[in-house]
Structures are given as C-alpha cells and as structure tokens.
Design an enzyme around this catalytic site. Structure first.
Site, mmCIF file in Angstrom:
data_model
loop_
_atom_site.group_PDB
_atom_site.id
_atom_site.type_symbol
_atom_site.label_atom_id
_atom_site.label_comp_id
_atom_site.label_asym_id
_atom_site.label_seq_id
_atom_site.Cartn_x
_atom_site.Cartn_y
_atom_site.Cartn_z
ATOM 1 N N GLU A 195 6.174 39.497 48.222
ATOM 2 C CA GLU A 195 6.886 40.365 47.518
ATOM 3 C C GLU A 195 6.142 41.267 46.902
ATOM 4 O OE1 GLU A 195 9.892 40.537 43.643
ATOM 5 O OE2 GLU A 195 8.687 38.907 43.979
ATOM 6 N N ARG A 415 2.195 23.127 48.987
ATOM 7 C CA ARG A 415 1.896 24.443 48.130
ATOM 8 C C ARG A 415 0.387 23.888 47.684
ATOM 9 N NH1 ARG A 415 4.437 27.464 42.804
ATOM 10 N NH2 ARG A 415 2.474 28.668 42.359
ATOM 11 N N LYS A 425 2.039 34.616 39.125
ATOM 12 C CA LYS A 425 2.030 36.127 38.985
ATOM 13 C C LYS A 425 1.969 36.454 37.556
ATOM 14 C CE LYS A 425 3.217 37.662 43.628
ATOM 15 N NZ LYS A 425 4.086 38.524 44.442
#
Length: 756
Positions: A195, A415, A425
């Site tokens: 993104e 992950r 973020k």
C-alpha cells in the site's frame, strides 16, 4: 526425512547439508551431541555422507550418469583421506581439466556429484587454501557457482545460525525448495502488493524477496502492484519511495500495476454480487456493526431487496451525504466460527480525491475484495502472504468462487517480528512526526532504507529470509543471526582503517623511530589483496587511545600493529588518572606472538600528513520492551537516549571512501560511511552490529541521569562509560593474530618478522 548433524563436526558434512537444502527433502536438526550426520528415511537411518547425498538426490529427482558420477565420488573420497600436497594437486588438476569445457561435472545440470565434490572440497582447509592460488580457474569458477546458489547460501546461513545458537539442538527448515503447489516452470506469476502509504520495512522485505525468489525459481513473472484503495493515506511520493526501497533490495518487477487500474471492473463485479444476492448495502453504525458481527447477529438490511441494494450502492457512488452513510457487505455468513466470514465490508465511501484517479470515484473497494479479484484478473498463479491472513483465506476463495473467476493458489508464511522493534506504520509515523528520529531512513528504523543505512547488506537479508524456510511459527526473532550473517558478507571486502578517539587521546614519543615521516604502502585487507592498498605514515610521534595507554604496565612489551614491538619506558598520569603522555622504545626484534596487547595507532597530524576528523555513531533500540502487547502504550517504553556520538581521528585513507562503503576500524568494529556532516565538516561512520549478544543488548536498563538527557552521552566504548555501563553494545575482539602481514621493503625495520 530429517537430517541430524552437529555444527561442530570436523570435517563438516557440507555435501549432505547442501543436498538437503538443494532438494528441500529433509528437515535439518542441528544436534550438538551427535557424532556424525544421520539421515532418517522411512524409519531407517543412513550414517554415511555419500549414501545420504545419494538418498537426498534420489528423493529430489536429481538426474545423473551413475558410471561417471561414481568416478567422481571415488576420486574425492580418496582426496579427502590424503594430506600429501602433490597428490591433492594432481587431483585438483584433473578436476580443473575436466571442467575446462563443462559447466557441471556430469551432464548439463547439477547432480549429486557436483554437491558431493563441492562439499568435500569445502570441508578441507588445505584444499580450500590451495584453490586460492589461482592455478585452478575452472575448478574455482565451478566451486564459486555451486556456493553462490541461493540454496547453498541458505545452507551455510543455517550453519552460521546453529554455531551462534546456545541451544543443544536447533531445527531448520531446508529452504523453500519444496516449491509452490501446482507450479509449472515458465507459468508462475507472483505479486508484491504494498500500500503506498509509507516506506517498506524489514517485514515487507521478506514478502518482496520471497515473491521474487519463486518467480525466478520457476522462470516466471513478478508483478509489483500498488494496493491504492484508500485515498486518505496514500500518496504518489510513497509509490516512488517504495520503488526506491525495492531497488535497495535489488528487486525489480516485470511489471508495475495499480489496483486503481481495475476500479471500473471491480465496480461492475460488485454490482454482479448484488444482482446475484451475494452482497447487500448496509447503513448500520460502525460500533453496532462490530457488535453484531462479534455476537453473530444479522444486520437489519441483510435481506433487503436487490433493487434497494442497487439503489443504495448507486447513491454511494455519488458520494452524497446519504451515500456516505452506507457501505457494501458480502453476504457470506452471520455466525460462522471464522469471524472473517461474517459478512465483511467490501466497498465503502471516501469523498477525498484519489492520487491517480482524482475526483472520478467516491467509493473504493476494500483490500479483502480487491485483492483476490485483481490477483485473478492479472494472472497471478500463487498469492504469497503472511499467515496472519490465514483466517481470511476462505474469504479470499469465496470472492473468486462467487464471481466465477480463475482460481489462485495461496502460499502463506510466518510474519517477521523482531525484539525491541516496531513494524506498525502508524507507530513509525509517530516517531517521524514527533522528531524522535530524523526521517524514514534513520539507522534506528526497521525500514528498508533504515537497515540498509545501518549497514545491512542485501545478501545477508536474502540469506536470512531463505534461512527462515517455510516456517509457520510466529515468534519474536533476535537480531543476532541476521547481523552475524551480515558480518560474514562484509568481512572479506571491508577495508581496514584505524581511528583514535579524540577525547583524551595520548601523545606518544617513540625512541628509535624514523627521523622524518616515512610513508609505506600496505594492503587495506591482509586476506584479500583485491580490496586495494592504503598509505600508512610512520613517525616518531604518534597517538594512542586513552584506554590502551591506561592499560600499559611499566616496561611492558607491546605490539604496534603494522610496525613491530616496543617497550613502554615511561607513562605520565595526571591527578584524575588520565594518561597524558607515553614514551615507547622500538624493539623490532621482538616476537609479536609473546605480547598480549596489539595496539592501533596513528602518526601525529601534520600539514603534510593530516589526520581526518570523524564521528563514530552508535545506536540503541527505540523501545525498551522486547515485545509490546496490544494494550501497551508505546510512549511508556520509549528509550530516552538512542544515539551515541564519539569524535575521533582517522587515517587519511578514509577520504577515498564513498557514501555507503563498508569498512572496519580495527579493534573498534565494522562501520558504514554515512557521508560528511554539513554542520561540522566531519565524516560520519555508523557502527554495524556484528551479531554478538553483548553488542545487541539494550542499553536502556539503567535510568538516564538528568545530565544524560541534556547532553550527548558518552559512547559505551569510552573509558568513562566502561565502568558505568557493563553491557557495552559492541564488544569487538582483536582482529590480529591469525593474519599474515605482507612483506614491505624498508631500510628502517622489518615488518614481516612480526606476523609470521
């Protein structure tokens, strides 16, 4: 299958390990108590390395000409048993001649013979040394190729990890060679869909590298797709920086696309879902909708007519006040045990202009709807994503089935999470906005540009990602393994320089030194002449570090590195205990092996031979807690002081460095050159962690004093900090003792007698 071995075996079974990783057919268990490699296969155990390699090769479908391969197995087995150099050279000559016109030992692809011969040569220190003489170019080229394979690099990385682990046994997945389900060479298409709302971090790096790895493995295609469905957070500048970050990782897609390229098709497919009764519009308030989903309660609008749903969706498209009240939900389930299937939102309104489509759209698809649809439309064959999405995999497949689109395989992996590290973020944005770091490329940040600026190489990152294997475990990883791998990458190429801490530096007078400055040319790296040469200045007045000078005993014999031995004849100390001067007397006939102290030094700075003012930077973690829990407030765990600056003087050769170059300031550690500070003109060098536990420990345990928070703290390696801070961040062992010093002709002293 499972291959058990010890990292301490000698000779080490490199061939068995490489075969396990290349074929991907055996899990690796490092058991430090085992005395030989053992392969467990169908209930039986194989204990001979040659048989292990054959068994793994057969399981992995490696083709080979058995007659020719057998001769190489026999040759290298006999080679491993002899210590006679003439016999070894004869065998190496034979292999070199054979490879003069061949890529591999047998046939046109890698066979067990290649792996076995490479592993046997690798395990012999004597053979490895003989190959460095440059007389077996074809054999060396072949060996370098086998070692450069990603599976071989992953195998060697696993060995490094096992050696650094304190556990008695360690399990390692043998790479990703097991492959992707249903994958066909030339037909695999993967995608990396970031993104454009921030910078890439080390977690994204894993996903990006794995997508590229599989695309290359199957000679397929990698799509870089920007998931730009939220104009509230996304900007064009982030697309540019993400592409730059991927460039830093040496990742380049075959094509760059955007989810916004498919807005028209996604809108039409949403209408199709409504018309088929598989989606409905809903104006339930957010809190109430969350409650109903959690409790398994159907929305009041779940059974509205198709006409009403189409009408509300059309109103949403206009972005009107009425339309903003509504969203579109997929009609999956009300009370499925998997809450991801409880009628998720697939479209919502956002009146803000989009950075690519402008004012055209007021409604945008959610990731859960757009991702499977665009994956299918773009021809993606395998969607790689972290296993935190596993509960949403049925949702992914529901979208594709409901719309009658082409199927896509999902391959999930664990992950990456690191101790003392934030990957959110939102939280990283806060650190930037609050001025707690200098930007997204700050060396304290886990962003791609941050870790690269700190000195982490792409090669070490790649090895580390492959080392993780197809693991599904979600754990907080230590930083030691990745930095240990990084050290192995940079050590052979990092030039060696010297620096003296400027504060309380000690002037030294040398009896028997040159009457006038003498400049000698020495290699920048004693084990790798290709790194180049440097100029070293010898004078009768030099500088030493305060810490070294303070350690000298009266009349002690020490070694001045790259010069020779000397006696400590006198030492002046002031009232505070600081050494103010030292007098040495050269003793070039002395044996460096008998001295305990090997000291770096620099000639006193003169107009003709000036020293270079530099700043050595070191960093601590940004947070003081290894793993933040969901309810933790980040502000409660911010490390008060995370940057340490120490001024020093370096040899003039550092002026030749370019920003981003690696180097080692001997006896101080590895550094990366960060450029010139525009304010004070000093060259700045960032310390690179070496993977040792002491060097990676958080220094935030002791509370900061008021003075520490108001001024630049002492570096943990300064003499003052040594007593106050026992857990020094980077403890660096002496790099000399094993090195061989080059012969350098001189009329004043013999350098070769020191290191031979």
């Amino acid at each position: 299958m499972a291959l058990s071995l010890s990292s301490k075996l000698s000779p080490f079974p490199y061939a068995a390990l490489a075969a396990a990783f290349y074929t991907g057919k055996a899990e690796i268990l490092y058991d430090e108590e085992t005395t030989k490699p053992v392969l467990e296969l169908n209930g039986s155990k194989i204990g001979e390395e040659e048989e292990i390699v054959h068994a793994l090769g057969k399981a992995g479908g490696l083709s080979e000409d058995s007659a020719k391969a057998a001769s190489f197995f026999a040759l290298v087995k006999s080679l491993a048993k002899t210590t006679a150099v003439p016999e070894i050279l004869t065998a190496l000559d034979s292999l070199d001649d054979h490879l003069a016109w061949r890529t591999f030992l047998v046939g046109h692809e890698i066979t067990t013979a290649d792996l076995f011969v490479w592993g046997t040569l690798k395990a012999s220190i004597k053979i490895t040394g003989l190959l460095k003489n440059g007389k077996h170019v074809h054999l060396s080229r072949w060996s370098s190729y086998i070692e450069s394979l990603e599976t071989t690099q992953a195998a060697l990385a696993s060995l490094t990890s096992a050696k650094s682990s304190k556990a008695r046994s360690t399990k390692v997945a043998a790479g990703f060679a097991l492959g992707l389900e249903g994958a066909k060479k030339g037909q695999v298409v993967t995608r990396f869909p970031p993104e454009p709302s921030g910078y890439l971090h080390i977690g994204h790096a894993k996903a990006a590298m794995l997508n590229q790895y599989f695309a290359k493995m199957y000679e397929g295609k990698l799509i870089i797709r920007f998931d730009d469905t939220n104009p509230s957070k996304e900007r064009t500048e982030f697309e540019e920086t993400i592409l730059e970050d991927l460039g830093l990782l040496e990742i380049k897609g075959d094509v760059v696309t955007h989810t916004s390229d498919y807005f028209d098709q996604l809108y039409e497919l949403a209408i199709k879902l409504i018309q088929s009764g598989k989606a409905y519009a809903d104006d339930t308030e957010r809190e109430k909708m969350q409650y109903e989903r959690r409790e398994g309660i159907a929305s009041a609008h779940r059974d509205d007519s198709i006409e009403d749903n189409l009408k509300h969706f059309a109103e949403m498209k206009t972005g009107s006040e009425e339309g903003l009240r509504w969203c579109l939900r997929a009609k999956m389930s009300v009370d499925d045990p998997n809450k991801a299937l409880r009628d998720p939102v697939i479209y919502r309104c956002n009146p803000l202009p989009h950075h690519r489509t402008g004012e055209k759209w007021k409604i945008y698809p959610t990731y859960d709807f757009a991702c499977p649809v665009v994956d299918s439309l773009e021809g993606v064959t395998h969607a790689l994503r972290t296993n935190e999405y596993r509960d949403r995999n049925p949702q992914y497949w529901w979208m594709i089935d409901a719309l009658g689109l082409r199927k896509v395989n999902i391959w999930d992996f664990s992950r990456l999470n690191f101790i003392y590290t934030l990957l959110s973020k939102r939280k990283l944005h806060e650190f930037v906005n609050n001025g707690q770091v200098r930007g997204w490329d700050d060396p304290r940040f886990p962003t791609v540009r941050g870790i690269r600026r700190r000195g982490l190489t792409v090669e070490a990152l790649r090895q580390f990602m492959l080392l993780q294997g197809p693991s599904q475990a979600i754990v907080s990883l230590e930083w030691d393994t990745i930095w240990a791998l990084n050290k192995k990458v940079i050590d052979p190429i990092a030039p060696r320089h010297w620096a003296i801490i400027e504060e309380k530096k000690v002037p030294v007078t040398i009896k028997g030194g040159p009457a006038s400055p003498e400049v000698k040319t020495l290699p920048k790296h004693k084990k790798n002449p290709e790194v180049g040469d440097k100029k070293t200045v010898y004078t009768s007045t030099i500088l030493l570090d305060q810490e070294d000078a303070a350690s000298f005993d009266d009349q002690e014999e020490i070694t001045l590195m790259d010069w020779g031995n000397a006696y400590v004849r006198s030492k002046a100390v002031d009232a505070s205990g600081t050494v103010t001067s030292v007098e040495l007397e050269l003793h070039l006939e002395g044996d460096f092996k008998k001295t305990k102290k090997k000291i770096t030094w620099l000639a006193q700075s003169t107009s003709e031979h000036p020293l270079i003012p530099v700043t050595l930077l070191d960093y601590d973690y940004l947070i003081t807690k290894k793993k933040l829990e969901e309810n933790d407030n980040v502000k409660d765990f911010i490390t008060p002081v995370t940057e340490f600056r120490e001024t020093a003087l370096a040899d003039a050769n550092v002026k030749d460095l370019k920003k981003g170059d690696y180097l080692q300031f001997e006896r101080k550690g590895y550094f990366i050159f960060d450029g010139e500070n525009k304010e004070d003109g000093r060259l700045e060098f960032i310390r690179i962690p070496d993977g040792k536990a002491a060097g990676l420990a958080s220094k935030a345990g002791a509370p900061a004093t008021p003075a520490a928070s108001q001024s630049v703290p002492k570096h943990p390696h300064s003499a003052e900090a040594a007593a106050a801070n026992a857990s020094s961040m980077y403890k660096v062992n002496s790099v000399y003792g094993e090195t061989v010093h080059p012969e350098v002709p001189t009329t004043m002293y013999k350098v070769d007698s020191i290191y031979n």
